[in-house]
Every structure is written in C-alpha cells, then in structure tokens.
Design an enzyme around this catalytic site. Sequence first.
Site, short mmCIF file in Angstrom:
data_model
loop_
_atom_site.label_atom_id
_atom_site.label_comp_id
_atom_site.label_asym_id
_atom_site.label_seq_id
_atom_site.Cartn_x
_atom_site.Cartn_y
_atom_site.Cartn_z
N ASP A 68 -12.69 -9.67 -0.74
CA ASP A 68 -13.96 -9.79 -0.02
C ASP A 68 -14.92 -8.77 -0.62
O ASP A 68 -14.49 -7.81 -1.26
CB ASP A 68 -13.82 -9.61 1.51
CG ASP A 68 -13.00 -8.40 1.92
OD1 ASP A 68 -13.10 -7.34 1.26
OD2 ASP A 68 -12.25 -8.49 2.90
N HIS A 86 -10.75 -5.44 -2.12
CA HIS A 86 -11.75 -5.26 -1.07
C HIS A 86 -12.89 -4.45 -1.69
O HIS A 86 -12.75 -3.24 -1.92
CB HIS A 86 -11.14 -4.51 0.12
CG HIS A 86 -10.07 -5.27 0.83
ND1 HIS A 86 -10.31 -6.46 1.47
CD2 HIS A 86 -8.75 -5.01 1.00
CE1 HIS A 86 -9.18 -6.91 2.03
NE2 HIS A 86 -8.23 -6.05 1.74
N GLU A 125 -6.64 -10.21 -1.65
CA GLU A 125 -7.34 -10.00 -0.38
C GLU A 125 -8.85 -9.85 -0.61
O GLU A 125 -9.51 -9.02 0.00
CB GLU A 125 -6.80 -8.76 0.35
CG GLU A 125 -5.31 -8.81 0.63
CD GLU A 125 -4.82 -7.64 1.49
OE1 GLU A 125 -5.65 -6.97 2.14
OE2 GLU A 125 -3.60 -7.41 1.52
N ASN A 136 1.74 -4.85 -3.29
CA ASN A 136 0.35 -5.15 -3.02
C ASN A 136 -0.40 -3.86 -2.70
O ASN A 136 0.09 -3.02 -1.94
CB ASN A 136 0.29 -6.12 -1.82
CG ASN A 136 -1.07 -6.71 -1.57
OD1 ASN A 136 -1.71 -7.23 -2.49
ND2 ASN A 136 -1.52 -6.68 -0.32
N GLU A 188 0.79 -1.23 0.00
CA GLU A 188 0.00 0.00 0.00
C GLU A 188 0.83 1.29 0.00
O GLU A 188 0.75 2.10 0.92
CB GLU A 188 -0.97 -0.02 1.20
CG GLU A 188 -1.89 -1.22 1.17
CD GLU A 188 -2.78 -1.37 2.39
OE1 GLU A 188 -3.58 -2.32 2.42
OE2 GLU A 188 -2.67 -0.54 3.32
#
Length: 360
Positions: free
Chosen positions: A275, A245, A273, A209, A168
């Site tokens: 969701d 996300h 990651e 990432n 990030e």
Amino acid sequence: MVSLTLWSLAALLHVSLAWVLPTALPVSSAGRQVAVRSVIGLNEAARAAHKLYFGTATNNGELNDTAYFAILDDIQMFGQLTPAKAMKWEETEPERGVFTFQQGDQIADLARNSGKYLRGHNCVWYNSLPAWVTNTTWTAAELSDVVQEHCFTIVHHWQGQIWDVINEPFNDDGTWRETLWYNTLNTSYIPLALHAARRADPHAKLYINEYNITVTGAKATSMKKLVRDLKRAGVPIDGVGIQAHETVGEVPTDIRRNLEEFAALGVEVAITELDVKFFTLPPTETGLEQQRKDYETIVGACAAVDQCVGVTVWDFTDKVAQYSWIPGTFPGSGDACPWDDNLRKKPAYYGIVDGFESRR
C-alpha cells in the site's frame, strides 16, 4: 485450500488478454470525472507479465459487503488471497492445543472455489498472540515445543499453500527484534518454525516476511544474511516477502536491484502487503498522480525480476474499519489503496497495470 497443482502448473495456464471497460467514469477526489481508459484486470495483467498472481489481503467481516465481494471474487482482478487476521495465532489457537480454523477456512474455501492461490499468514509473529502465550514464563524447551506444535498444526491444516512462517523478525536498524521468541530462544525459533512447517507440508512455499526491506539498507542486509545462514544450515526457506508499506512520494528507486540481490540467494521473492499511503488528506490531483507513479514503480520492479512471483496489496479499498489498516495505525493518514472508499478505481489502479506492462 488451493490445490498445489495451481502452483506447479501456473506457467501452463492460458491468460486471457480480453480488455474490459469501466462501467462508469472514474471520479477524482475533487469530484470531477477523469478520462476513461481501457484496462485489463490486475490479475490478468500480472499473468500477462509472467507472474503467478496479483492478490489482496482480506478479512472475514468484509465478505458480507456484496459490492466489495464482487471485486474480490473476480479472478481477473485477484488471483491470490491473504487472510489478514484469520490465521494469526490468537485466532487459530486461543488456548493451548485448542485450534479454531473456521475463519481461516472461510477464506481458504473462497480461494479454492474461485481458483486463487492462498497465502497463509502467519505462523510466528510477536503480535496478535493469545494471553496463554504472552502471560506464561516459558523455559526454552517449553517454548520450543509450543512454536513447533503451532506451526506444524496450522500449516498441516492448510496444506499446499504459500506460508509466511516468520513475520517481522528484525528492527529497522537490522538488529534482532527483542520478542518473546528471541528473548527465550534466541534465533533458534526461526529454524524450529521452518522445520516444523516443512514436516507439516513438504510442498508448501515457506517464507520470511518483513517490512522496510523494499530497498537495500541495514534491515535488508540482515534479512539477506539470515537467508544465507539458513540455506547454509540446510533449513528450508523458499522465499522472502517484501511487505512494501510505502508513503506517497517516498518510494525508493533501487527496488529492482534489491529484489535481484534476494533472488541471487536462491529464493523467490514476492511483494506481500503493498500500500502507498498519504500522510495528508484529502489527496490532491497531483498527489494521486504521484501515488500512481509509486505503484507503477513498485510493481514494475517485481515485473522486471523473474524470481518475483507476484504482488499482493494489503486490501484494495480505502474504506476504513476492517478494510484499510492505515487510518487506525496512522491517524490522519490513509487513501493508500488502488480503489477509493466508494470502490472506484483510482489512478493507482492504472499504475499497477502500467507496472506489469513494463515487462512486455
């Protein structure tokens, strides 16, 4: 740790196409039984779509949950694990030069013993830092040494893995995030960390990432420029992690094009990651069907791009506390995962299968 031969021989491994039936009828959020369909395990579905794995994040405390662990350990369901917390800086180097590997080793051993890939997460992030890092006024030379020492040590300890070396680095508008690393070292912390990781393990897959780069836009554009600049400078970079996300009903449609643009830079990509959260709970039947479609869209985009090597969900159950991170970060939101809080498959599970099967 997972042997490197898993990576290099993945394409040669036989994928079982055995279909299995759920042991009980799925139950909707309203308590009604819903139609049963035959379903392949998620990792089997990924392998059948010529991906390396379908994986999940997990935390050490969850491993004592026997029902959860039975699903986690099943190679048909998950072929890759990411320690959500155990390999972060505050867990692995709580004091300078004092490294604690026990929690990370527990998950690494689980991955190795069950034949799964392991994703190291992560070397350099602005969060989850111990006080000795954040409370010290560093010179550039001192912090450079700290970054290199930390990255080298943890990558060397868990060799032969996939690594989120940088986590990030950007703001949502594509500008650099002002962190301890950036404010002291400017952008040089990124090649410093990547070079240190490569020295520690010549065979590791080294990633950057980031979240909110699922589709084209200012942040994704900045990441693509960074990848081009690093490759032009000879800095080792093997892949870009797209966290994904997302929110139900807001999943964009040009994901595939974005993944292809990253891949065109000469790197692989992975959904790292995943969701898809609800902002309003409990979800309706219509909402659960939309969530299923959203999972299918994201997974299908990866399935369609050869250089997208796999998909990882950020844990797989809606259980709160150490499981899904959503309720603690977005109060009132949740139900973002493919299994509900009773470990029953939701429609999202079948959306993942359908996404992979769209490749075939």
